[in-house]
Design a protein around this motif. Structure first.
Motif, PDB file in Angstrom:
ATOM      1  N   MET A 129       0.859  -1.237   0.024  1.00 45.13           N
ATOM      2  CA  MET A 129       0.037  -0.187  -0.411  1.00 45.13           C
ATOM      3  C   MET A 129       0.691   1.498  -0.206  1.00 45.13           C
ATOM      4  O   MET A 129       2.523   1.195   0.965  1.00 45.13           O
ATOM      5  CB  MET A 129      -1.005  -0.002   1.317  1.00 45.13           C
ATOM      6  N   THR A 130       0.957   1.835  -0.960  1.00 41.83           N
ATOM      7  CA  THR A 130       1.329   3.510  -1.147  1.00 41.83           C
ATOM      8  C   THR A 130       0.483   4.326   0.207  1.00 41.83           C
ATOM      9  O   THR A 130      -0.420   4.472   0.113  1.00 41.83           O
ATOM     10  CB  THR A 130       1.507   3.944  -2.597  1.00 41.83           C
ATOM     11  N   LEU A 131       1.211   4.975   0.757  1.00 42.67           N
ATOM     12  CA  LEU A 131       1.204   6.132   1.557  1.00 42.67           C
ATOM     13  C   LEU A 131       0.136   6.710   0.902  1.00 42.67           C
ATOM     14  O   LEU A 131       1.025   8.022   0.109  1.00 42.67           O
ATOM     15  CB  LEU A 131       2.296   7.231   2.440  1.00 42.67           C
ATOM     16  N   SER A 132      -0.424   7.790   2.116  1.00 43.36           N
ATOM     17  CA  SER A 132      -1.260   8.309   1.494  1.00 43.36           C
ATOM     18  C   SER A 132      -0.129  10.365   1.004  1.00 43.36           C
ATOM     19  O   SER A 132      -0.103  10.360   1.760  1.00 43.36           O
ATOM     20  CB  SER A 132      -2.154   9.174   2.370  1.00 43.36           C
ATOM     21  N   ALA A 133      -1.140  10.297   0.119  1.00 48.78           N
ATOM     22  CA  ALA A 133       0.020  12.668   0.288  1.00 48.78           C
ATOM     23  C   ALA A 133      -1.028  12.887   0.962  1.00 48.78           C
ATOM     24  O   ALA A 133       0.017  13.857   2.042  1.00 48.78           O
ATOM     25  CB  ALA A 133      -0.526  13.332  -1.227  1.00 48.78           C
ATOM     26  N   HIS A 134      -1.616  12.567   1.927  1.00 52.78           N
ATOM     27  CA  HIS A 134      -2.493  13.704   2.789  1.00 52.78           C
ATOM     28  C   HIS A 134      -1.852  13.564   4.084  1.00 52.78           C
ATOM     29  O   HIS A 134      -1.663  12.086   4.297  1.00 52.78           O
ATOM     30  CB  HIS A 134      -4.190  13.610   3.649  1.00 52.78           C
ATOM     31  N   ALA A 135      -1.925  13.741   5.005  1.00 53.93           N
ATOM     32  CA  ALA A 135      -1.246  14.087   6.702  1.00 53.93           C
ATOM     33  C   ALA A 135      -1.973  12.826   7.761  1.00 53.93           C
ATOM     34  O   ALA A 135      -2.904  12.779   7.480  1.00 53.93           O
ATOM     35  CB  ALA A 135      -1.310  15.287   7.519  1.00 53.93           C
ATOM     36  N   LYS A 175      -3.444  10.405   9.920  1.00 54.03           N
ATOM     37  CA  LYS A 175      -3.466  11.055  12.140  1.00 54.03           C
ATOM     38  C   LYS A 175      -3.556  10.349  13.135  1.00 54.03           C
ATOM     39  O   LYS A 175      -3.845   9.533  12.746  1.00 54.03           O
ATOM     40  CB  LYS A 175      -5.425  11.442  11.365  1.00 54.03           C
ATOM     41  N   LEU A 176      -3.389  10.715  13.862  1.00 56.61           N
ATOM     42  CA  LEU A 176      -2.897   9.849  15.401  1.00 56.61           C
ATOM     43  C   LEU A 176      -3.474  10.829  16.336  1.00 56.61           C
ATOM     44  O   LEU A 176      -3.914  11.494  16.791  1.00 56.61           O
ATOM     45  CB  LEU A 176      -1.067  10.400  14.748  1.00 56.61           C
ATOM     46  N   SER A 177      -4.097   9.578  16.617  1.00 55.15           N
ATOM     47  CA  SER A 177      -5.172  10.023  18.401  1.00 55.15           C
ATOM     48  C   SER A 177      -4.862   8.967  19.047  1.00 55.15           C
ATOM     49  O   SER A 177      -4.076   8.255  18.853  1.00 55.15           O
ATOM     50  CB  SER A 177      -6.961  10.071  18.012  1.00 55.15           C
ATOM     51  N   ILE A 178      -4.409   9.822  20.053  1.00 54.94           N
ATOM     52  CA  ILE A 178      -3.795   9.495  21.443  1.00 54.94           C
ATOM     53  C   ILE A 178      -4.904   9.465  22.700  1.00 54.94           C
ATOM     54  O   ILE A 178      -5.214  10.823  22.926  1.00 54.94           O
ATOM     55  CB  ILE A 178      -2.633   9.883  21.968  1.00 54.94           C
ATOM     56  N   VAL A 179      -5.167   8.690  23.640  1.00 50.69           N
ATOM     57  CA  VAL A 179      -6.116   8.380  24.651  1.00 50.69           C
ATOM     58  C   VAL A 179      -5.233   7.954  25.502  1.00 50.69           C
ATOM     59  O   VAL A 179      -5.197   6.868  25.783  1.00 50.69           O
ATOM     60  CB  VAL A 179      -6.809   7.624  24.242  1.00 50.69           C
ATOM     61  N   GLN A 237       0.546   6.797   9.211  1.00 48.37           N
ATOM     62  CA  GLN A 237       1.203   6.948   7.830  1.00 48.37           C
ATOM     63  C   GLN A 237       0.945   6.061   7.011  1.00 48.37           C
ATOM     64  O   GLN A 237       0.095   6.067   5.534  1.00 48.37           O
ATOM     65  CB  GLN A 237       2.796   6.671   7.717  1.00 48.37           C
ATOM     66  N   ARG A 238       0.646   4.600   6.800  1.00 47.84           N
ATOM     67  CA  ARG A 238      -0.281   3.669   6.506  1.00 47.84           C
ATOM     68  C   ARG A 238      -1.148   3.669   6.070  1.00 47.84           C
ATOM     69  O   ARG A 238      -1.850   3.255   4.318  1.00 47.84           O
ATOM     70  CB  ARG A 238       0.199   2.435   6.962  1.00 47.84           C
ATOM     71  N   ASP A 239      -2.361   4.185   6.941  1.00 52.11           N
ATOM     72  CA  ASP A 239      -3.783   3.281   6.574  1.00 52.11           C
ATOM     73  C   ASP A 239      -4.400   5.112   6.836  1.00 52.11           C
ATOM     74  O   ASP A 239      -4.790   5.082   6.341  1.00 52.11           O
ATOM     75  CB  ASP A 239      -4.100   2.921   7.856  1.00 52.11           C
ATOM     76  N   GLY A 240      -3.584   6.274   7.197  1.00 46.09           N
ATOM     77  CA  GLY A 240      -3.729   7.594   7.348  1.00 46.09           C
ATOM     78  C   GLY A 240      -4.758   7.764   8.491  1.00 46.09           C
ATOM     79  O   GLY A 240      -5.220   9.403   9.050  1.00 46.09           O
ATOM     80  N   TYR A 241      -4.688   6.939   9.090  1.00 44.33           N
ATOM     81  CA  TYR A 241      -5.032   7.095  11.147  1.00 44.33           C
ATOM     82  C   TYR A 241      -5.236   6.089  11.951  1.00 44.33           C
ATOM     83  O   TYR A 241      -4.886   5.301  11.532  1.00 44.33           O
ATOM     84  CB  TYR A 241      -6.918   7.679  11.170  1.00 44.33           C
TER      85      TYR A 241
END
Length: 286
Positions: free
Chosen positions: A1-7, A9-13, A183-187
């Motif tokens: 899978m190629t990385l998305s050009a968009h950032a 998103k990482l959520s930390i709880v 980075q790989r999956d977008g979030y």
């Protein structure tokens, strides 16, 4: 899978808020996108939820749910056998004890979240609130998404536990893994706890996040694809990256102030693994 050009998103709880004000106040000095999940019956629940909200953070109710392993439980721990009325009472009281909450996630809960009838009762109650449900994924065959069908409850899933081990190097490895999944999956959603080692790693690693990673609140992921149990591609809602890399994580109890003994953590993990159909299937393959 190629990385998305968009950032990514990482959520930390950070779970288990309400018992360790010294460490929790350090978390509240971190970027405001880091969210907190508060145990309703913790002695500092209301104070920490209020302080987090006033600082611009997202607050969740960290609701105790029954695990498969036998151990002392928090007061008002949800079990599959409870009536809808009892579950409604517990969630209503939790809502009053954790002000400003916009979501709810499970504390432990491998027995409860793997019960479809039990989780259907939870989702029917949550349907009367404006909460999303963040599944901590303490067991691989959680029923949260099918249980939410027919309700307006939106479901998110944890991808990484930062601190199953309280070894600093291990936490660093898990943090890096969460970044790579984002980075790989977008979030990706990562869950940690207010242990001194976890706090230290976050203090050290958050300032050097890759440029293509954006910290977000869990609610900012509600409109991402593959979160709502879409009937067009249900298999994609399973936490496959977690399953390939490691066994389901465990949300450790928040009540004891000392570090959780290794034997306690092993008991929780082994209980989840023993009942997981996913793990049983993997054993057959190998």
């Amino acid at each position: 899978m190629t990385l998305s050009a968009h950032a990514g998103k990482l959520s930390i709880v950070i779970d288990d808020f309400g018992y360790r004000p010294v460490e929790e106040n350090k978390v509240l000095q971190m970027p405001t996108a880091i969210s907190v999940a508060v145990l309703p019956n913790a002695p500092h629940a209301r104070a920490m939820a209020t302080k987090a909200h006033q600082g611009g953070r997202e607050v969740l109710i960290h609701l105790p749910m029954a695990p498969l392993s036998k151990q002392p439980l928090e007061k008002d721990t949800l079990t599959p056998e409870m009536s809808s009325a009892e579950i409604e009472r517990i969630i209503r009281e939790a809502s009053s004890k954790v002000p400003y909450a916009v979501g709810l996630n499970n504390h432990m809960g491998s027995k409860m979240t793997s019960s479809l009838p039990g989780m259907q009762k939870v989702m029917q109650v949550l349907n009367h609130y404006n909460y999303y449900f963040l599944d901590s994924m303490t067991i691989g065959n959680s029923q949260s998404i099918p249980a939410a069908q027919g309700t307006n409850v939106k479901v998110l899933k944890r991808r990484v536990f930062l601190d199953d081990s309280q070894n600093e190097a291990a936490i660093r490895t898990q943090f890096t893994r969460a970044v790579k999944l984002a980075q790989r999956d977008g979030y990706a959603i990562a869950i940690g706890h207010p242990h001194p080692t976890t706090v230290r790693v976050l203090q050290q690693m958050l300032p050097s996040l890759p440029a293509d990673i954006t910290l977000v609140r869990p609610s900012q992921l509600l409109n991402e694809p593959l979160h709502h149990g879409s009937t067009s591609s249900p298999a994609k809602n399973l936490p496959l990256p977690d399953s390939r890399f490691r066994a389901p994580g465990v949300c450790k109890a928040g009540k004891p102030l000392p570090p959780v003994p290794q034997s306690y953590a092993v008991e929780l993990v082994s209980g989840s693994i023993a009942q997981s159909q996913l793990v049983k299937s993997l054993k057959l393959l190998f």
